[in-house]
Design an enzyme around this catalytic site. Structure first.
Site: not given
Ligand SMILES: NC(=O)c1ccc[n+]([C@@H]2O[C@H](COP(=O)([O-])OP(=O)(O)OC[C@H]3O[C@@H](n4cnc5c(N)ncnc54)[C@H](O)[C@@H]3O)[C@@H](O)[C@H]2O)c1
Length: 371
Positions: A15, A74, A93, A95, A117, A269
């Site tokens: 992506r 990412k 993102y 995380h 997120e 996930d």
């Protein structure tokens, strides 16, 4: 503002964080766009498509060093930690509650890190996670239908049936975004669909929007056991925010299913909601337990990067426009949903759950920004 678009270097990530259409919208508002050479290729956007709308193509150094706002998909991988710096706002993102080394790298670098997120509306919706759940939900039924075919190890059953032959039975556990999207594809194929939910309000909403075309059942251990036993395809789509997925489908229930039935555990996930699940990859997506095919790809949207890139950038663009046009400080002051996305700012952790996860001090964003 000078907005950079980095090429993803994490393995199996195709992506890109901005489409040429999105680049044009930003350019029309007076922003300067620098796209790393080859960043869009995995999503079928060649460099020339960005150049055609007025973006500049640059090297990795140019993009990271000259941007004020850097867009990624990412989280930065170790090779990118050294590129983080003060004066840069990173929007991607992240995380980081589960990633201490990256948290420390973000703090140490002085970068401002805004996580897709954790952008959260007042009603608790996660607008930058939703598009990926839509993709994963739709893909889950498609993957299930594929692996039900005999040559791929499945029962050898067509989900839609034909006139005179009963359709396949699809059982979806969790009727949120993934579950709803799995259901509409299954309905489109002509399958018989059951959704197990535990929120009555959500079931009432599904009843309204699906006009009685699915069976809605309260989720309980007993109900799951009896629904799963007869299912041709089970889709695990539960979420308990901030927690690991509960193991709702036990090994015993799997043992009672028909040989060649398929389980797609989308919640993998978050650890998976099927006891026999473990994460798999797009290159080796399935394994078999007690004759039941398990599809447990942890990054399902990565398999359809063209769709995922467009869906992601449709959702992120309004926030990108706000940061680029107003600057981060005014953008977050005017939008509490975006403010929730700021995880690290000027060496301070501004997202409470991240501070808690790593035993670090938490600084409210307003304090860190001096608002
Ligand atoms: N594998 C992937 O690539 C991928 C991609 C996107 C999302 N996901 C995962 O899919 C899962 C679902 O995401 P979502 O966006 O649909 O979340 P969501 O919050 O929209 O929906 C989750 C639903 O599960 C329901 N639920 C909770 N406990 C339940 C139970 N015991 N029985 C039945 N229903 C229950 C909730 O009421 C809610 O409606 C999450 O774990 C998410 O992380 C995985």
């Amino acid at each position: 503002m000078r907005v950079g678009v980095a090429k993803e270097i994490k393995s199996d990530e195709y992506r890109v964080a901005l489409t040429p259409a999105g680049a044009l919208e930003l350019i029309k508002r007076g922003h300067e766009i620098v796209v790393e050479s080859g960043a869009g290729v995995g999503s079928a956007f060649a460099d020339t498509l960005y150049e055609r709308v007025g973006a500049r193509i640059g090297t990795v150094e140019e993009v990271w060093e000259s941007s004020e706002l850097l867009l990624k998909v990412k989280e930065p991988v170790r090779a990118e930690y050294g590129r983080l710096r003060e004066g840069l706002t990173l929007f991607t993102y992240l995380h980081i509650a589960a990633d201490e080394p990256l948290t420390q790298a973000l703090i140490g670098s002085g970068v401002t890190a805004v996580a897709y997120e954790t952008v959260e509306t007042g009603r608790g919706a996660l607008p930058l996670l939703a598009p990926m759940s839509e993709v994963a939900g739709r893909l889950s039924t498609q993957a299930g239908a594929y692996f039900l075919e005999k040559p791929f190890g499945g029962r050898g059953l067509l989900l839609g049936g034909v006139p005179g032959v009963a359709p396949g039975r699809v059982v979806i556990i969790g009727g949120g975004i993934v579950g709803y999207n799995a259901a509409i594809i299954a309905l489109g194929l002509g399958a018989q669909v059951t959704i197990l939910e535990r929120s009555i309000d959500r079931m009432r909403h599904l009843e309204e929007i699906l006009s009685g075309r699915v069976t809605l059942l309260m989720s309980s251990t007993l109900q799951i056991a009896s629904s799963v036993e007869d299912a041709d395809l089970v889709i695990g789509a539960v979420l308990i925010p901030g927690a690991l997925a509960p193991k709702l489908v036990t090994r015993e229930m799997i043992g009672g299913m028909n040989a060649g039935a398929v389980v797609v555990d989308v919640a993998i996930d978050q650890g998976g909601c099927v006891e026999t699940s473990h994460p798999t990859t797009h290159s080796d997506p399935v394994f078999v337990v007690d004759g039941v095919i398990h599809y447990c790809v942890a990054n399902m949207p990565g398999g359809v990067p063209i769709t995922s890139t467009k869906a992601l950038t449709n959702a992120t663009l309004p926030y990108v426009e706000a940061i680029a046009s107003l600057g981060l400080r005014s953008a977050v002051a005017g939008d509490p949903a975006l403010a929730k996305g700021v995880n690290v700012l000027a060496g301070k952790v501004t997202y409470e759950a991240v501070a808690e996860a790593h035993g670090l001090d938490y600084t409210p964003l307003a304090e860190a920004l001096g608002l």
